[in-house]
Design a protein around this motif. Structure first.
Motif, PDB file in Angstrom:
ATOM      1  N   ARG A  36       6.641 -10.204   1.166  1.00  0.00           N
ATOM      2  CA  ARG A  36       6.720 -11.730   0.121  1.00  0.00           C
ATOM      3  C   ARG A  36       6.096 -10.922  -1.624  1.00  0.00           C
ATOM      4  O   ARG A  36       5.139 -10.271  -1.938  1.00  0.00           O
ATOM      5  CB  ARG A  36       5.388 -12.628   0.312  1.00  0.00           C
ATOM      6  CG  ARG A  36       4.228 -12.063   0.586  1.00  0.00           C
ATOM      7  CD  ARG A  36       3.916 -13.179   1.450  1.00  0.00           C
ATOM      8  NE  ARG A  36       2.236 -13.065   1.587  1.00  0.00           N
ATOM      9  CZ  ARG A  36       1.272 -13.315   0.321  1.00  0.00           C
ATOM     10  NH1 ARG A  36       1.949 -14.184  -0.108  1.00  0.00           N
ATOM     11  NH2 ARG A  36       0.250 -13.066   0.905  1.00  0.00           N
ATOM     12  N   VAL A  37       6.477 -11.978  -2.392  1.00  0.00           N
ATOM     13  CA  VAL A  37       5.903 -12.287  -3.872  1.00  0.00           C
ATOM     14  C   VAL A  37       4.528 -11.813  -4.218  1.00  0.00           C
ATOM     15  O   VAL A  37       4.656 -13.828  -3.856  1.00  0.00           O
ATOM     16  CB  VAL A  37       6.748 -12.872  -4.666  1.00  0.00           C
ATOM     17  CG1 VAL A  37       6.516 -12.907  -6.184  1.00  0.00           C
ATOM     18  CG2 VAL A  37       8.318 -11.775  -4.515  1.00  0.00           C
ATOM     19  N   ARG A  38       4.343 -12.092  -4.714  1.00  0.00           N
ATOM     20  CA  ARG A  38       2.776 -12.254  -4.998  1.00  0.00           C
ATOM     21  C   ARG A  38       2.287 -12.681  -6.059  1.00  0.00           C
ATOM     22  O   ARG A  38       2.893 -11.967  -7.091  1.00  0.00           O
ATOM     23  CB  ARG A  38       1.516 -10.939  -4.427  1.00  0.00           C
ATOM     24  CG  ARG A  38       1.743 -10.530  -2.927  1.00  0.00           C
ATOM     25  CD  ARG A  38       0.383  -9.384  -2.711  1.00  0.00           C
ATOM     26  NE  ARG A  38       0.782  -8.898  -1.684  1.00  0.00           N
ATOM     27  CZ  ARG A  38       0.381  -9.420  -0.376  1.00  0.00           C
ATOM     28  NH1 ARG A  38      -0.563 -10.259  -0.914  1.00  0.00           N
ATOM     29  NH2 ARG A  38       1.014  -9.010   1.233  1.00  0.00           N
ATOM     30  N   ALA A  39       1.181 -13.811  -6.238  1.00  0.00           N
ATOM     31  CA  ALA A  39       1.096 -13.385  -7.813  1.00  0.00           C
ATOM     32  C   ALA A  39       0.062 -12.829  -8.869  1.00  0.00           C
ATOM     33  O   ALA A  39       0.757 -13.148  -9.558  1.00  0.00           O
ATOM     34  CB  ALA A  39      -0.255 -15.674  -7.912  1.00  0.00           C
ATOM     35  N   LEU A  40       0.013 -11.748  -8.517  1.00  0.00           N
ATOM     36  CA  LEU A  40      -0.806 -10.935  -8.705  1.00  0.00           C
ATOM     37  C   LEU A  40       0.306  -9.893  -9.997  1.00  0.00           C
ATOM     38  O   LEU A  40       0.910  -9.516 -10.682  1.00  0.00           O
ATOM     39  CB  LEU A  40      -1.974 -10.037  -8.135  1.00  0.00           C
ATOM     40  CG  LEU A  40      -2.468  -8.497  -9.266  1.00  0.00           C
ATOM     41  CD1 LEU A  40      -2.878  -9.138 -10.097  1.00  0.00           C
ATOM     42  CD2 LEU A  40      -3.255  -7.958  -8.128  1.00  0.00           C
ATOM     43  N   GLU A  41       1.388  -9.764  -8.773  1.00  0.00           N
ATOM     44  CA  GLU A  41       2.313  -8.727  -9.221  1.00  0.00           C
ATOM     45  C   GLU A  41       3.109 -10.302 -10.181  1.00  0.00           C
ATOM     46  O   GLU A  41       3.381  -9.463 -11.730  1.00  0.00           O
ATOM     47  CB  GLU A  41       3.880  -8.998  -7.342  1.00  0.00           C
ATOM     48  CG  GLU A  41       4.940  -8.395  -8.179  1.00  0.00           C
ATOM     49  CD  GLU A  41       5.945  -7.914  -7.277  1.00  0.00           C
ATOM     50  OE1 GLU A  41       6.820  -8.188  -7.689  1.00  0.00           O
ATOM     51  OE2 GLU A  41       5.467  -8.944  -6.130  1.00  0.00           O
ATOM     52  N   VAL A  42       4.057 -11.135 -10.102  1.00  0.00           N
ATOM     53  CA  VAL A  42       4.465 -11.928 -11.027  1.00  0.00           C
ATOM     54  C   VAL A  42       2.985 -11.969 -12.967  1.00  0.00           C
ATOM     55  O   VAL A  42       3.757 -11.840 -13.605  1.00  0.00           O
ATOM     56  CB  VAL A  42       3.852 -13.343 -11.216  1.00  0.00           C
ATOM     57  CG1 VAL A  42       4.887 -14.683 -12.020  1.00  0.00           C
ATOM     58  CG2 VAL A  42       5.246 -13.405  -9.843  1.00  0.00           C
ATOM     59  N   TRP A  43       2.406 -12.056 -12.320  1.00  0.00           N
ATOM     60  CA  TRP A  43       1.628 -12.334 -13.655  1.00  0.00           C
ATOM     61  C   TRP A  43       1.155 -10.528 -13.829  1.00  0.00           C
ATOM     62  O   TRP A  43       1.523 -10.491 -15.779  1.00  0.00           O
ATOM     63  CB  TRP A  43      -0.225 -12.226 -13.322  1.00  0.00           C
ATOM     64  CG  TRP A  43      -0.249 -13.452 -12.871  1.00  0.00           C
ATOM     65  CD1 TRP A  43      -0.462 -14.352 -12.489  1.00  0.00           C
ATOM     66  CD2 TRP A  43      -0.529 -14.582 -14.720  1.00  0.00           C
ATOM     67  NE1 TRP A  43      -1.243 -15.954 -12.439  1.00  0.00           N
ATOM     68  CE2 TRP A  43      -0.784 -16.006 -13.502  1.00  0.00           C
ATOM     69  CE3 TRP A  43      -0.525 -14.430 -15.430  1.00  0.00           C
ATOM     70  CZ2 TRP A  43      -0.847 -17.134 -14.470  1.00  0.00           C
ATOM     71  CZ3 TRP A  43      -0.463 -15.684 -16.059  1.00  0.00           C
ATOM     72  CH2 TRP A  43      -0.802 -17.018 -15.550  1.00  0.00           C
ATOM     73  N   LEU A  44       1.255  -9.925 -13.121  1.00  0.00           N
ATOM     74  CA  LEU A  44       1.609  -8.513 -14.027  1.00  0.00           C
ATOM     75  C   LEU A  44       2.901  -7.977 -14.677  1.00  0.00           C
ATOM     76  O   LEU A  44       3.154  -6.888 -16.160  1.00  0.00           O
ATOM     77  CB  LEU A  44       1.666  -7.260 -12.623  1.00  0.00           C
ATOM     78  CG  LEU A  44       0.192  -6.870 -12.726  1.00  0.00           C
ATOM     79  CD1 LEU A  44       0.414  -5.917 -10.893  1.00  0.00           C
ATOM     80  CD2 LEU A  44      -0.520  -6.634 -13.327  1.00  0.00           C
TER      81      LEU A  44
ATOM     82  N   TYR B  88       4.922  -3.428  -4.834  1.00  0.00           N
ATOM     83  CA  TYR B  88       5.103  -4.777  -3.520  1.00  0.00           C
ATOM     84  C   TYR B  88       5.777  -4.492  -2.890  1.00  0.00           C
ATOM     85  O   TYR B  88       5.806  -5.432  -2.123  1.00  0.00           O
ATOM     86  CB  TYR B  88       4.884  -5.487  -5.019  1.00  0.00           C
ATOM     87  CG  TYR B  88       3.373  -5.296  -4.779  1.00  0.00           C
ATOM     88  CD1 TYR B  88       2.319  -6.585  -4.576  1.00  0.00           C
ATOM     89  CD2 TYR B  88       2.972  -5.678  -7.021  1.00  0.00           C
ATOM     90  CE1 TYR B  88       1.321  -6.701  -5.139  1.00  0.00           C
ATOM     91  CE2 TYR B  88       1.648  -5.424  -7.161  1.00  0.00           C
ATOM     92  CZ  TYR B  88       0.832  -6.473  -6.642  1.00  0.00           C
ATOM     93  OH  TYR B  88      -0.189  -6.482  -6.394  1.00  0.00           O
ATOM     94  N   HIS B  89       7.313  -3.127  -3.275  1.00  0.00           N
ATOM     95  CA  HIS B  89       8.874  -4.051  -2.441  1.00  0.00           C
ATOM     96  C   HIS B  89       8.741  -2.244  -1.603  1.00  0.00           C
ATOM     97  O   HIS B  89      10.409  -2.489  -1.977  1.00  0.00           O
ATOM     98  CB  HIS B  89       9.098  -4.487  -3.323  1.00  0.00           C
ATOM     99  CG  HIS B  89       8.565  -6.303  -3.458  1.00  0.00           C
ATOM    100  ND1 HIS B  89       9.004  -6.656  -2.669  1.00  0.00           N
ATOM    101  CD2 HIS B  89       8.038  -6.062  -4.858  1.00  0.00           C
ATOM    102  CE1 HIS B  89       8.097  -8.409  -3.107  1.00  0.00           C
ATOM    103  NE2 HIS B  89       7.869  -7.851  -4.890  1.00  0.00           N
ATOM    104  N   GLY B  90       8.028  -1.428  -2.215  1.00  0.00           N
ATOM    105  CA  GLY B  90       8.971  -0.047  -1.814  1.00  0.00           C
ATOM    106  C   GLY B  90       8.391  -0.079  -0.448  1.00  0.00           C
ATOM    107  O   GLY B  90       9.310   0.935   0.403  1.00  0.00           O
ATOM    108  N   ALA B  91       7.925  -0.839   0.129  1.00  0.00           N
ATOM    109  CA  ALA B  91       8.030   0.044   1.269  1.00  0.00           C
ATOM    110  C   ALA B  91       8.544  -1.529   2.179  1.00  0.00           C
ATOM    111  O   ALA B  91       9.626  -1.779   2.130  1.00  0.00           O
ATOM    112  CB  ALA B  91       6.118  -0.650   2.438  1.00  0.00           C
TER     113      ALA B  91
END
Length: 485
Positions: free
Chosen positions: A72-80, A64-67
């Protein structure tokens, strides 16, 4: 955009590689701290859990943040990330709750992969030798503390039916010696070695115990027990408990410690007994080397120490029994020391035995002592007449049988009884008693005599299989013995 292109754009491999290198380095630091006992074993397990849990975290963050640029922080990222956190917390909780000091879970799993009953003697972890602990302090009393704690642990573990524990006679040969673990394992036919150190500092006794694979010498566990010196007897109980807990995890079966019999309540008396045992060992070494006069004097030193222990703890039976055995030893040596008679020492030993039996009528050691002395007096034909000799013989047999009945592991009583029964021409029962003696303690000082007795009685009974077996055992244990040849 293809999946591979997305992975390359987000620098997925770089993130994971950097995390792996950093986590591996941190894990090595924790491992070194645990190895040097700065941290306990639990910390390594916890670090390993966190290390493994960090992999999916590194992968999620890189995705999610490597590029390049802001993401922005996504909801799926938070859940994972939350899911990984919950799993990590659950794993840490499980590790903490199931952890026991020195827990040998990995070793246990490896051992249980093959049935214990199919292992050879040197692979079987239930066959144990407790090596004499090494003193790690300069105080004069530490060697005696180390020896006493070792022997107490041998006695405690030896009472557990599920274990085969080598007696103190068996491990005495390695006391103070540096011998490869595999050599000890082959000689004593054990799969597990228990080794340790004893230190005394500022009134605290610190015992470090290590568990070794007797085949490889690999250490697969350790534990630490520490108590104030004023709580020496509680330390003995704690030590036995900690070792039993470790072995329980290793073997996967319950190991019930038998409650320690009430003994000395006086620490100073206990230490005097340990000093007396050391003096006796020194005397035996001197006599084996031919220095009988010096050995005789050392026995006197040991007897004086035991007499002092008796005064400090008059209700404790052990010093009195040991004084009786010293008198018996002097009666055996009196024939070499021509200026001294045999009978006075036998009578002195019998007096000590009677005192001990008044204190504790069902004491197996005291009964063995009295039976041995009576039988020795009969062998030397020191009874005043035939009727008295017959009574002496019968009383000796009664004492020895009672001692063996009270304690089936009373090796000395079985050994003396086997000789007595052979003098009654009861060959089969004499062989059985000799076999019980060898099973109880294969490392008695007269083990060569016991093995010869087992061979000769088997031969006399025309039991060729047993005769061959005991002849081979005599050759394995004592290859230079002319009787084997």
């Amino acid at each position: 955009m293809s999946l591979l292109s997305r992975i390359l754009e987000r620098r997925f491999a770089q993130y994971v590689a950097v995390y792996t290198a950093a986590a591996w380095g941190a894990l090595q630091v924790v491992d070194q701290l645990v190895d040097r006992e700065v941290l306990g074993d639990l910390w390594y397990r916890l670090a390993l859990v966190v290390f493994v849990a960090g992999f999916p975290v590194a992968m999620i963050i890189s995705w999610y943040h490597g590029a390049k640029g802001a993401q922005r922080v996504r909801a799926l990222e938070v859940w994972l990330l939350a899911a990984v956190g919950v799993l990590t917390l659950g794993s840490v909780t499980w590790v903490v709750r199931t952890y026991e000091p020195g827990d040998p879970a990995s070793v246990a799993r490896r051992l249980r992969s093959s049935a214990l009953d199919e292992l050879t003697e040197t692979e079987d972890p239930r066959r144990i030798a407790v090596l004499y602990f090494q003193p790690r302090s300069t105080e004069e009393e530490v060697p005696f503390l180390a020896a006493g704690l070792t022997e107490a642990l041998i006695d405690e573990l030896g009472a557990i039916d599920a274990l085969h524990v080598v007696s103190r006679n068996g491990v005495a040969a390695y006391r103070g010696e540096v011998v490869p673990a595999d050599s000890i394992g082959r000689t004593l036919r054990v799969g597990t070695l228990v080794d340790g150190t004893v230190a005394l500092s500022e009134g605290q006794i610190r015992v470090n115990v290590a568990f070794l694979n007797a085949n490889t010498g690999e250490q697969f566990g350790r534990t630490l027990v520490q108590r104030p010196r004023t709580e020496l007897f509680q330390l003995q109980d704690d030590l036995a408990h900690e070792v039993a807990v470790f072995l329980r995890g290793l073997l996967g079966e319950e190991l019930e410690l038998i409650e320690r019999q009430v003994g000395a309540e006086n620490i100073e008396a206990w230490e005097l007994l340990q000093r007396a045992r050391a003096a006796t060992d020194h005397a035996n070494a001197l006599s084996d080397a031919g220095g009988m006069e010096t050995a005789w004097n050392q026995i006197g030193v040991a007897d004086s120490l035991l007499a002092a222990a008796e005064e400090l703890a008059p209700e404790w039976v052990d010093p009195t029994v040991q004084r009786g055995w010293l008198a018996y030893q002097r009666s055996r040596w009196a024939g070499v020391m021509e200026q001294r008679g045999v009978l006075p020492w036998i009578e002195a030993g019998l007096e000590h035995a009677e005192v001990a039996l008044q204190l504790q009528p069902d004491n197996a050691d005291a009964l063995e002592l009295r039976g041995t002395l009576r039988y020795w007096q009969w062998i030397l034909d020191l009874a005043p007449g035939p009727e008295a000799a017959n009574e002496l013989f019968d009383n000796a047999e009664t004492d020895l049988r009672q001692a063996a009945a009270l304690n089936e592991g009373q090796a000395g009583a079985w050994a003396a009884l086997s000789h007595l029964l052979l003098n009654k021409a009861e060959t089969a029962e004499g062989k059985m008693a000799a076999s019980r003696a060898y099973q109880a303690d294969a490392y008695l000082r007269n083990a060569d005599v016991i093995l010869w007795r087992l061979f000769s009685t088997s031969y006399d009974l025309q039991d060729q299989t047993d005769a061959i077996h005991w002849c081979a055992e005599l050759g394995r244990r004592f290859p230079g013995d002319d009787r084997f040849a």
